[in-house]
Motif scaffolding. Structure first.
Motif, PDB file in Angstrom:
ATOM      1  N   TRP A  17      -7.097   6.303   7.020  1.00 57.20           N
ATOM      2  CA  TRP A  17      -5.645   6.494   7.030  1.00 57.20           C
ATOM      3  C   TRP A  17      -5.207   7.117   8.345  1.00 57.20           C
ATOM      4  O   TRP A  17      -5.717   8.137   8.787  1.00 57.20           O
ATOM      5  N   ASN A  18      -4.232   6.460   8.969  1.00 57.89           N
ATOM      6  CA  ASN A  18      -3.654   6.926  10.230  1.00 57.89           C
ATOM      7  C   ASN A  18      -2.154   6.668  10.143  1.00 57.89           C
ATOM      8  O   ASN A  18      -1.704   5.541  10.370  1.00 57.89           O
ATOM      9  N   PRO A  19      -1.353   7.664   9.797  1.00 63.19           N
ATOM     10  CA  PRO A  19       0.078   7.428   9.561  1.00 63.19           C
ATOM     11  C   PRO A  19       0.827   6.922  10.790  1.00 63.19           C
ATOM     12  O   PRO A  19       1.753   6.116  10.649  1.00 63.19           O
ATOM     13  N   GLU A  20       0.423   7.353  11.977  1.00 59.78           N
ATOM     14  CA  GLU A  20       1.097   6.888  13.188  1.00 59.78           C
ATOM     15  C   GLU A  20       0.857   5.400  13.403  1.00 59.78           C
ATOM     16  O   GLU A  20       1.792   4.629  13.688  1.00 59.78           O
ATOM     17  N   LYS A  36      10.494 -10.907   2.253  1.00 58.41           N
ATOM     18  CA  LYS A  36      11.336 -10.387   1.177  1.00 58.41           C
ATOM     19  C   LYS A  36      10.942  -8.961   0.831  1.00 58.41           C
ATOM     20  O   LYS A  36      11.795  -8.151   0.424  1.00 58.41           O
ATOM     21  N   GLY A  37       9.643  -8.663   0.989  1.00 62.18           N
ATOM     22  CA  GLY A  37       9.160  -7.333   0.657  1.00 62.18           C
ATOM     23  C   GLY A  37       7.650  -7.308   0.617  1.00 62.18           C
ATOM     24  O   GLY A  37       6.984  -8.177   1.177  1.00 62.18           O
ATOM     25  N   LEU A  38       7.100  -6.313  -0.077  1.00 65.61           N
ATOM     26  CA  LEU A  38       5.664  -6.077  -0.071  1.00 65.61           C
ATOM     27  C   LEU A  38       5.048  -6.264  -1.451  1.00 65.61           C
ATOM     28  O   LEU A  38       5.632  -5.876  -2.469  1.00 65.61           O
ATOM     29  N   GLU A  39       3.850  -6.841  -1.464  1.00 61.47           N
ATOM     30  CA  GLU A  39       2.958  -6.675  -2.608  1.00 61.47           C
ATOM     31  C   GLU A  39       2.282  -5.326  -2.365  1.00 61.47           C
ATOM     32  O   GLU A  39       1.574  -5.155  -1.375  1.00 61.47           O
ATOM     33  N   HIS A  40       2.525  -4.380  -3.260  1.00 63.73           N
ATOM     34  CA  HIS A  40       2.161  -2.986  -3.003  1.00 63.73           C
ATOM     35  C   HIS A  40       1.037  -2.548  -3.932  1.00 63.73           C
ATOM     36  O   HIS A  40       1.129  -2.732  -5.154  1.00 63.73           O
ATOM     37  N   PRO A  41      -0.028  -1.957  -3.386  1.00 62.26           N
ATOM     38  CA  PRO A  41      -1.173  -1.573  -4.221  1.00 62.26           C
ATOM     39  C   PRO A  41      -0.907  -0.300  -5.004  1.00 62.26           C
ATOM     40  O   PRO A  41      -0.404   0.686  -4.457  1.00 62.26           O
ATOM     41  N   PHE A  42      -1.269  -0.323  -6.280  1.00 58.97           N
ATOM     42  CA  PHE A  42      -1.166   0.895  -7.081  1.00 58.97           C
ATOM     43  C   PHE A  42      -2.560   1.386  -7.430  1.00 58.97           C
ATOM     44  O   PHE A  42      -3.365   0.670  -8.018  1.00 58.97           O
ATOM     45  N   LEU A  43      -2.837   2.647  -7.034  1.00 64.56           N
ATOM     46  CA  LEU A  43      -4.131   3.266  -7.300  1.00 64.56           C
ATOM     47  C   LEU A  43      -4.002   4.557  -8.096  1.00 64.56           C
ATOM     48  O   LEU A  43      -4.974   5.295  -8.242  1.00 64.56           O
ATOM     49  N   THR A  45      -0.963   6.649  -7.762  1.00 70.31           N
ATOM     50  CA  THR A  45       0.258   7.277  -7.249  1.00 70.31           C
ATOM     51  C   THR A  45       1.052   6.213  -6.499  1.00 70.31           C
ATOM     52  O   THR A  45       0.524   5.143  -6.179  1.00 70.31           O
ATOM     53  N   LEU A  46       2.303   6.529  -6.197  1.00 71.59           N
ATOM     54  CA  LEU A  46       3.150   5.538  -5.533  1.00 71.59           C
ATOM     55  C   LEU A  46       2.489   4.981  -4.284  1.00 71.59           C
ATOM     56  O   LEU A  46       2.463   3.766  -4.075  1.00 71.59           O
ATOM     57  N   HIS A  47       1.979   5.865  -3.424  1.00 71.87           N
ATOM     58  CA  HIS A  47       1.259   5.426  -2.227  1.00 71.87           C
ATOM     59  C   HIS A  47      -0.142   6.027  -2.264  1.00 71.87           C
ATOM     60  O   HIS A  47      -0.310   7.177  -2.697  1.00 71.87           O
ATOM     61  N   PRO A  48      -1.153   5.291  -1.832  1.00 74.99           N
ATOM     62  CA  PRO A  48      -2.518   5.815  -1.917  1.00 74.99           C
ATOM     63  C   PRO A  48      -2.750   7.103  -1.138  1.00 74.99           C
ATOM     64  O   PRO A  48      -3.659   7.868  -1.469  1.00 74.99           O
ATOM     65  N   HIS A  49      -1.929   7.355  -0.084  1.00 74.26           N
ATOM     66  CA  HIS A  49      -2.169   8.506   0.770  1.00 74.26           C
ATOM     67  C   HIS A  49      -0.995   9.481   0.842  1.00 74.26           C
ATOM     68  O   HIS A  49      -1.216  10.695   0.852  1.00 74.26           O
ATOM     69  N   ASP A  50       0.228   8.951   0.879  1.00 73.67           N
ATOM     70  CA  ASP A  50       1.363   9.843   1.169  1.00 73.67           C
ATOM     71  C   ASP A  50       2.656   9.187   0.692  1.00 73.67           C
ATOM     72  O   ASP A  50       3.204   8.307   1.363  1.00 73.67           O
ATOM     73  N   ASP A  51       3.147   9.628  -0.450  1.00 77.83           N
ATOM     74  CA  ASP A  51       4.381   9.058  -1.003  1.00 77.83           C
ATOM     75  C   ASP A  51       5.550   9.210  -0.038  1.00 77.83           C
ATOM     76  O   ASP A  51       6.347   8.277   0.155  1.00 77.83           O
ATOM     77  N   ALA A  52       5.680  10.378   0.572  1.00 82.49           N
ATOM     78  CA  ALA A  52       6.816  10.634   1.466  1.00 82.49           C
ATOM     79  C   ALA A  52       6.760   9.722   2.676  1.00 82.49           C
ATOM     80  O   ALA A  52       7.804   9.196   3.110  1.00 82.49           O
ATOM     81  N   TRP A  53       5.568   9.541   3.227  1.00 82.24           N
ATOM     82  CA  TRP A  53       5.426   8.615   4.365  1.00 82.24           C
ATOM     83  C   TRP A  53       5.910   7.226   3.968  1.00 82.24           C
ATOM     84  O   TRP A  53       6.670   6.579   4.702  1.00 82.24           O
ATOM     85  N   PHE A  54       5.473   6.764   2.808  1.00 80.80           N
ATOM     86  CA  PHE A  54       5.826   5.424   2.355  1.00 80.80           C
ATOM     87  C   PHE A  54       7.339   5.268   2.210  1.00 80.80           C
ATOM     88  O   PHE A  54       7.934   4.312   2.719  1.00 80.80           O
ATOM     89  N   LEU A  55       7.965   6.197   1.542  1.00 80.85           N
ATOM     90  CA  LEU A  55       9.404   6.110   1.309  1.00 80.85           C
ATOM     91  C   LEU A  55      10.194   6.165   2.615  1.00 80.85           C
ATOM     92  O   LEU A  55      11.264   5.559   2.725  1.00 80.85           O
ATOM     93  N   THR A  67       0.776  -4.335  -7.447  1.00 79.69           N
ATOM     94  CA  THR A  67      -0.470  -4.916  -7.932  1.00 79.69           C
ATOM     95  C   THR A  67      -1.410  -3.806  -8.349  1.00 79.69           C
ATOM     96  O   THR A  67      -1.645  -2.846  -7.595  1.00 79.69           O
ATOM     97  N   CYS A  68      -1.947  -3.930  -9.546  1.00 85.52           N
ATOM     98  CA  CYS A  68      -2.842  -2.902 -10.078  1.00 85.52           C
ATOM     99  C   CYS A  68      -4.312  -3.216  -9.835  1.00 85.52           C
ATOM    100  O   CYS A  68      -5.176  -2.467 -10.304  1.00 85.52           O
ATOM    101  N   ILE A  69      -4.615  -4.299  -9.114  1.00 85.96           N
ATOM    102  CA  ILE A  69      -6.027  -4.651  -8.937  1.00 85.96           C
ATOM    103  C   ILE A  69      -6.794  -3.616  -8.111  1.00 85.96           C
ATOM    104  O   ILE A  69      -7.946  -3.309  -8.440  1.00 85.96           O
ATOM    105  N   PRO A  70      -6.231  -3.015  -7.042  1.00 87.49           N
ATOM    106  CA  PRO A  70      -7.026  -2.009  -6.323  1.00 87.49           C
ATOM    107  C   PRO A  70      -7.396  -0.816  -7.203  1.00 87.49           C
ATOM    108  O   PRO A  70      -8.546  -0.361  -7.205  1.00 87.49           O
ATOM    109  N   GLY A  71      -6.424  -0.311  -7.958  1.00 88.14           N
ATOM    110  CA  GLY A  71      -6.701   0.810  -8.842  1.00 88.14           C
ATOM    111  C   GLY A  71      -7.630   0.440  -9.982  1.00 88.14           C
ATOM    112  O   GLY A  71      -8.506   1.226 -10.373  1.00 88.14           O
ATOM    113  N   THR A  72      -7.457  -0.763 -10.508  1.00 84.03           N
ATOM    114  CA  THR A  72      -8.332  -1.233 -11.579  1.00 84.03           C
ATOM    115  C   THR A  72      -9.779  -1.304 -11.116  1.00 84.03           C
ATOM    116  O   THR A  72     -10.699  -0.862 -11.819  1.00 84.03           O
TER     117      THR A  72
END
Length: 322
Positions: A17-20, A36-43, A45-55, A67-72
Motif C-alpha cells: 500500500w502506497n497512498p501517494e 462509469k465507476g469501479l468494481e470495488h473489493p470488499f475484505l 471494511t469499506l477500503h482494505p487500507h484506509d476508508d478516508a483515503w478512499f472517500l 465484489t466479495c471475492i477478495p474477502g471470501t
C-alpha cells in the motif's frame, strides 16, 4: 456507453500500500471518460487500507459494484468451511456476518456521496467443494436471508465462479451454475428483493477450458431471466506470466497495434463482442459491463496499467458505440 473498472486488480499498490502512488493512479482513472465507476473489493471494511483515503480520492460521480471475492478468498484461507453455500452452519453464518459488514460499507459509501451509488454487490457460492461440504439448499437459505436485508439500492448478484470438476484442478471450486440458478430462483420466489447473476468471463472459460464456456453461462443466466452483467477478466491456455488456466485476470489482446494488451490472452475483441451480442447489452442501459485486469510484471508503470484498461474499454466501445 460507460463501464466499470476493477481498478484494484490493476493497481500499482496491490502488493504494498502506497497512498501517494494510488492517488496518482486514481487521478489518471478519473480522466477516462468512459468509466462509469469501479468494481470495488470488499475484505471486511469499506477500503482494505484506509476508508478516508478512499472517500477522498474517488470521483463523486462514479457508481460502484462491490465484489466479495477478495474477502471470501481471504476467509477461506483461514477457514475452509466459510461460505454462503457451506453445509457447516458456523461457516455459513460467518459468511452472512461478513456480508452484514458489506451492507454497512455500502451504506457508508452511499451516505458519503449523498445518493445510492452502489449498483450491485457480487456474492459467491463458496466454499471450495474439494475442501468442504456445500449445497444448493445451504446457498438458497443464505440467499433468502440476504434478500430480506436492506441493501440501500444495491442489487444482490451471484457471480459464477468455476465449479469442481473431476478432470481438472479448480481455481475456485464453488457450486455449479445450475445449482446457483436453482437457488436464486427458489430464494426469489419467497423474498421481497430478487437476486440476479453476473458472469465472469475468465472463470467460465477456466471451467470449460474453452471460450465457449462464457457464452454457455451467459445463455443459461439469460434463459432464466437472471443475467445482470458481465465482468471481463481474461485467461490463457499457455504458460505465460499469468499462468495457464489461472484466475489471474489476464488483460485482453490488443485491439490495434498501438494498444496495450496480451497477445496470448484467449480474451480477444471477437470473443468479447460475441458475449456482448449474445447478452443483448446494447438493449439495456443498466446492464453492467466491466473489465478486471491483473497486470504483469508487478513493476509495470502506472501509465502501462492505465493503457491496459484503455485497451479493454476501447474493445467494448468498438462494439457498443456502433
Amino acid at each position: 456507453m460507460s463501464y466499470f473498472v476493477g481498478a484494484y486488480a490493476s493497481s500499482p499498490t496491490g502488493e504494498l500500500w502506497n497512498p501517494e502512488l494510488e492517488s496518482e493512479y486514481y487521478a489518471k482513472l478519473k480522466t477516462l471518460q468512459n468509466i462509469k465507476g469501479l468494481e470495488h473489493p470488499f475484505l471486511g471494511t469499506l477500503h482494505p487500507h484506509d476508508d478516508a483515503w478512499f472517500l477522498n480520492n474517488i470521483d463523486p460521480s462514479w457508481n460502484f459494484v462491490f465484489t466479495c471475492i477478495p474477502g471470501t478468498m481471504n476467509e477461506l484461507g483461514k477457514n475452509p468451511d466459510f461460505g454462503l453455500a457451506s453445509d457447516n452452519e458456523s461457516g455459513r453464518l460467518a459468511a452472512l456476518a461478513f456480508l452484514e459488514k458489506a451492507k454497512q460499507a455500502i451504506k457508508q459509501l452511499n451516505v458519503h456521496l449523498g445518493r445510492q451509488a452502489v449498483s450491485a454487490i457480487q456474492i459467491h457460492s463458496a466454499p471450495n467443494q474439494s475442501k468442504a461440504n456445500s449445497s444448493l439448499s445451504s446457498f438458497q437459505e443464505s440467499l433468502i436471508t440476504l434478500l430480506d436485508w436492506d441493501w440501500d439500492g444495491a442489487k444482490v448478484v451471484v457471480e459464477h465462479c468455476d465449479t469442481l470438476l473431476n478432470s481438472q484442478t479448480a481455481a475456485k471450486g464453488f457450486l455449479t451454475i445450475e445449482d446457483e440458478i436453482t437457488a436464486i430462483k427458489g430464494a426469489n420466489r419467497s423474498s421481497k428483493l430478487t437476486a440476479g447473476m453476473m458472469i465472469n468471463w475468465g472463470r467460465s472459460v477456466i471451467e470449460a477450458r474453452d471460450v465457449a464456456g462464457a457464452i454457455h453461462h451467459i445463455n443459461q443466466a439469460q434463459d432464466n431471466d437472471l443475467l445482470y452483467g458481465i465482468m471481463f477478466s481474461g485467461v490463457s491456455d499457455k504458460a505465460t506470466e499469468y499462468g495457464a488456466w489461472q484466475d489471474t485476470h489476464m488483460p485482453p489482446t490488443p485491439l490495434n497495434p498501438t494498444s496495450k494488451g496480451e497477445p496470448d490472452s484467449l480474451m480477444n475483441a471477437a470473443a468479447i463482442h460475441h458475449c456482448l451480442e449474445v447478452s443483448r447489452a446494447k438493449e439495456n442501459p443498466e446492464f453492467i459491463i466491466g473489465a478486471k485486469l491483473g497486470i504483469r510484471p508487478s513493476t509495470a508503470t502506472t501509465e502501462d496499467r492505465i493503457a491496459y484498461n484503455i485497451n479493454a474499454l476501447s474493445i467494448f466501445d468498438a462494439f457498443l458505440s456502433n
